[in-house]
Write a protein that holds these residues in place. Structure first.
Motif, PDB file in Angstrom:
ATOM      1  N   GLU A 121       0.858  -1.181   0.000  1.00 32.00           N
ATOM      2  CA  GLU A 121       0.000   0.000   0.000  1.00 32.00           C
ATOM      3  C   GLU A 121       0.896   1.234   0.000  1.00 32.00           C
ATOM      4  OE1 GLU A 121      -2.966   1.980   3.157  1.00 32.00           O
ATOM      5  OE2 GLU A 121      -3.552  -0.023   2.481  1.00 32.00           O
ATOM      6  N   ASP A 122       0.624   2.142  -0.911  1.00 32.18           N
ATOM      7  CA  ASP A 122       1.397   3.381  -1.025  1.00 32.18           C
ATOM      8  C   ASP A 122       2.903   3.121  -1.068  1.00 32.18           C
ATOM      9  OD1 ASP A 122      -0.945   4.895  -1.016  1.00 32.18           O
ATOM     10  OD2 ASP A 122      -0.927   5.082   1.171  1.00 32.18           O
ATOM     11  N   GLY A 123       3.309   2.076  -1.780  1.00 33.48           N
ATOM     12  CA  GLY A 123       4.724   1.767  -1.931  1.00 33.48           C
ATOM     13  C   GLY A 123       5.356   1.049  -0.755  1.00 33.48           C
ATOM     14  N   LEU A 124       4.599   0.782   0.300  1.00 36.52           N
ATOM     15  CA  LEU A 124       5.112   0.054   1.462  1.00 36.52           C
ATOM     16  C   LEU A 124       4.675  -1.401   1.369  1.00 36.52           C
ATOM     17  CD1 LEU A 124       4.253   2.613   4.276  1.00 36.52           C
ATOM     18  CD2 LEU A 124       6.476   2.234   3.196  1.00 36.52           C
ATOM     19  N   MET A 125       5.598  -2.317   1.629  1.00 37.18           N
ATOM     20  CA  MET A 125       5.290  -3.739   1.558  1.00 37.18           C
ATOM     21  C   MET A 125       5.522  -4.374   2.925  1.00 37.18           C
ATOM     22  SD  MET A 125       6.866  -6.665  -0.966  1.00 37.18           S
ATOM     23  CE  MET A 125       6.369  -5.797  -2.430  1.00 37.18           C
ATOM     24  N   ALA A 126       4.606  -5.257   3.313  1.00 36.26           N
ATOM     25  CA  ALA A 126       4.727  -5.968   4.589  1.00 36.26           C
ATOM     26  C   ALA A 126       4.276  -7.402   4.399  1.00 36.26           C
ATOM     27  CB  ALA A 126       3.880  -5.292   5.663  1.00 36.26           C
ATOM     28  N   GLY A 127       4.929  -8.309   5.124  1.00 34.97           N
ATOM     29  CA  GLY A 127       4.547  -9.709   5.078  1.00 34.97           C
ATOM     30  C   GLY A 127       3.252  -9.958   5.831  1.00 34.97           C
ATOM     31  N   VAL A 128       2.465 -10.900   5.342  1.00 35.69           N
ATOM     32  CA  VAL A 128       1.229 -11.304   6.007  1.00 35.69           C
ATOM     33  C   VAL A 128       1.579 -12.412   6.994  1.00 35.69           C
ATOM     34  CG1 VAL A 128      -1.059 -12.344   5.677  1.00 35.69           C
ATOM     35  CG2 VAL A 128      -0.177 -10.685   4.015  1.00 35.69           C
ATOM     36  N   ASN A 168      -4.019 -19.174  17.758  1.00 40.41           N
ATOM     37  CA  ASN A 168      -4.294 -18.623  16.447  1.00 40.41           C
ATOM     38  C   ASN A 168      -5.672 -19.022  15.933  1.00 40.41           C
ATOM     39  OD1 ASN A 168      -3.817 -21.242  15.806  1.00 40.41           O
ATOM     40  ND2 ASN A 168      -2.239 -20.856  14.292  1.00 40.41           N
ATOM     41  N   THR A 169      -6.545 -19.458  16.834  1.00 35.48           N
ATOM     42  CA  THR A 169      -7.934 -19.698  16.457  1.00 35.48           C
ATOM     43  C   THR A 169      -8.807 -18.676  17.160  1.00 35.48           C
ATOM     44  OG1 THR A 169      -8.268 -21.266  18.255  1.00 35.48           O
ATOM     45  CG2 THR A 169      -7.606 -22.179  16.123  1.00 35.48           C
ATOM     46  N   GLN A 170      -9.842 -18.239  16.473  1.00 36.22           N
ATOM     47  CA  GLN A 170     -10.800 -17.305  17.054  1.00 36.22           C
ATOM     48  C   GLN A 170     -12.154 -17.978  17.098  1.00 36.22           C
ATOM     49  OE1 GLN A 170     -10.783 -13.696  14.818  1.00 36.22           O
ATOM     50  NE2 GLN A 170      -8.724 -13.161  15.408  1.00 36.22           N
ATOM     51  N   ASP A 171     -13.115 -17.305  17.680  1.00 35.49           N
ATOM     52  CA  ASP A 171     -14.471 -17.850  17.756  1.00 35.49           C
ATOM     53  C   ASP A 171     -15.130 -17.694  16.391  1.00 35.49           C
ATOM     54  OD1 ASP A 171     -16.858 -18.883  18.564  1.00 35.49           O
ATOM     55  OD2 ASP A 171     -17.505 -17.076  19.613  1.00 35.49           O
ATOM     56  N   ASN A 172     -14.629 -18.422  15.427  1.00 35.46           N
ATOM     57  CA  ASN A 172     -15.147 -18.323  14.059  1.00 35.46           C
ATOM     58  C   ASN A 172     -15.179 -19.715  13.430  1.00 35.46           C
ATOM     59  OD1 ASN A 172     -12.473 -18.801  13.675  1.00 35.46           O
ATOM     60  ND2 ASN A 172     -12.044 -16.980  12.473  1.00 35.46           N
ATOM     61  N   GLY A 173     -15.642 -20.674  14.189  1.00 31.95           N
ATOM     62  CA  GLY A 173     -15.746 -22.031  13.679  1.00 31.95           C
ATOM     63  C   GLY A 173     -14.413 -22.741  13.568  1.00 31.95           C
ATOM     64  N   GLY A 174     -13.409 -22.274  14.328  1.00 35.52           N
ATOM     65  CA  GLY A 174     -12.111 -22.907  14.290  1.00 35.52           C
ATOM     66  C   GLY A 174     -11.207 -22.408  13.182  1.00 35.52           C
ATOM     67  N   ARG A 175     -11.719 -21.524  12.322  1.00 35.81           N
ATOM     68  CA  ARG A 175     -10.871 -20.990  11.257  1.00 35.81           C
ATOM     69  C   ARG A 175      -9.887 -20.007  11.846  1.00 35.81           C
ATOM     70  NH1 ARG A 175     -14.249 -18.192   6.975  1.00 35.81           N
ATOM     71  NH2 ARG A 175     -15.093 -17.294   8.846  1.00 35.81           N
ATOM     72  N   ARG A 176      -8.701 -19.974  11.320  1.00 40.26           N
ATOM     73  CA  ARG A 176      -7.700 -19.013  11.752  1.00 40.26           C
ATOM     74  C   ARG A 176      -7.781 -17.808  10.834  1.00 40.26           C
ATOM     75  NH1 ARG A 176      -4.751 -24.301  12.408  1.00 40.26           N
ATOM     76  NH2 ARG A 176      -5.183 -24.338  10.229  1.00 40.26           N
ATOM     77  N   SER A 177      -7.192 -16.709  11.253  1.00 43.01           N
ATOM     78  CA  SER A 177      -7.264 -15.527  10.418  1.00 43.01           C
ATOM     79  C   SER A 177      -5.877 -15.005  10.094  1.00 43.01           C
ATOM     80  CB  SER A 177      -8.064 -14.417  11.118  1.00 43.01           C
ATOM     81  OG  SER A 177      -7.410 -13.989  12.272  1.00 43.01           O
ATOM     82  N   ALA A 178      -5.694 -14.598   8.855  1.00 41.42           N
ATOM     83  CA  ALA A 178      -4.445 -13.944   8.445  1.00 41.42           C
ATOM     84  C   ALA A 178      -4.606 -12.458   8.756  1.00 41.42           C
ATOM     85  CB  ALA A 178      -4.204 -14.166   6.961  1.00 41.42           C
ATOM     86  N   ASP A 179      -3.573 -11.855   9.278  1.00 41.55           N
ATOM     87  CA  ASP A 179      -3.643 -10.472   9.734  1.00 41.55           C
ATOM     88  C   ASP A 179      -2.963  -9.546   8.741  1.00 41.55           C
ATOM     89  OD1 ASP A 179      -4.308  -8.450  11.440  1.00 41.55           O
ATOM     90  OD2 ASP A 179      -2.610  -8.745  12.790  1.00 41.55           O
ATOM     91  N   ASN A 180      -3.620  -8.433   8.449  1.00 43.89           N
ATOM     92  CA  ASN A 180      -3.087  -7.409   7.541  1.00 43.89           C
ATOM     93  C   ASN A 180      -2.538  -6.267   8.369  1.00 43.89           C
ATOM     94  OD1 ASN A 180      -2.748  -5.201   5.860  1.00 43.89           O
ATOM     95  ND2 ASN A 180      -4.591  -5.586   4.683  1.00 43.89           N
ATOM     96  N   PRO A 181      -1.233  -5.987   8.296  1.00 41.84           N
ATOM     97  CA  PRO A 181      -0.644  -4.932   9.124  1.00 41.84           C
ATOM     98  C   PRO A 181      -1.103  -3.531   8.757  1.00 41.84           C
ATOM     99  CG  PRO A 181       0.953  -5.731   7.536  1.00 41.84           C
ATOM    100  CD  PRO A 181      -0.267  -6.615   7.420  1.00 41.84           C
ATOM    101  N   PHE A 182      -1.795  -3.368   7.634  1.00 46.57           N
ATOM    102  CA  PHE A 182      -2.226  -2.040   7.226  1.00 46.57           C
ATOM    103  C   PHE A 182      -3.606  -1.677   7.746  1.00 46.57           C
ATOM    104  CE2 PHE A 182       0.861  -2.971   3.817  1.00 46.57           C
ATOM    105  CZ  PHE A 182       1.757  -1.953   4.110  1.00 46.57           C
ATOM    106  N   THR A 183      -4.263  -2.582   8.469  1.00 53.78           N
ATOM    107  CA  THR A 183      -5.600  -2.281   8.990  1.00 53.78           C
ATOM    108  C   THR A 183      -5.522  -2.119  10.490  1.00 53.78           C
ATOM    109  OG1 THR A 183      -6.115  -4.626   9.132  1.00 53.78           O
ATOM    110  CG2 THR A 183      -6.863  -3.474   7.164  1.00 53.78           C
ATOM    111  N   GLY A 184      -5.407  -0.887  10.943  1.00 50.34           N
ATOM    112  CA  GLY A 184      -5.426  -0.480  12.327  1.00 50.34           C
ATOM    113  C   GLY A 184      -4.803  -1.437  13.249  1.00 50.34           C
TER     114      GLY A 184
END
Length: 78
Positions: free
Chosen positions: A46-53, A62-78
């Motif tokens: 985003e805007d020329g900045l790159m970050a690993g997911v 690394n599991t949340q209350d979402n049926g056991g699915r894990r979530s990948a985190d985006n460092p650009f979202t708050g």
């Protein structure tokens, strides 16, 4: 900021573009498997900045209350 606990705000798929211009898309579940296995690395730019997911951890797991699915985190979202 994304309300990741809201199922309507969760990322459902990941995609991108190959060097030849064709597009690809896969599920978040497959993306998490690829990251955890070390087989693939994913990045966001985003805007020329790159970050690993990374696979996010919540309350020490690394599991949340979402049926056991894990979530990948985006460092650009708050």
């Amino acid at each position: 900021m994304t309300d990741r606990m809201n199922p309507h705000e969760r990322i459902e798929s990941v995609g991108g573009e190959y060097s030849n211009g064709s597009q690809w898309k896969q599920s978040v579940v497959q993306t998490i498997r690829d990251i955890e296995s070390g087989e693939w690395e994913f990045y966001v730019e985003e805007d020329g900045l790159m970050a690993g997911v990374v696979v996010a951890e919540h309350n020490g797991t690394n599991t949340q209350d979402n049926g056991g699915r894990r979530s990948a985190d985006n460092p650009f979202t708050g």
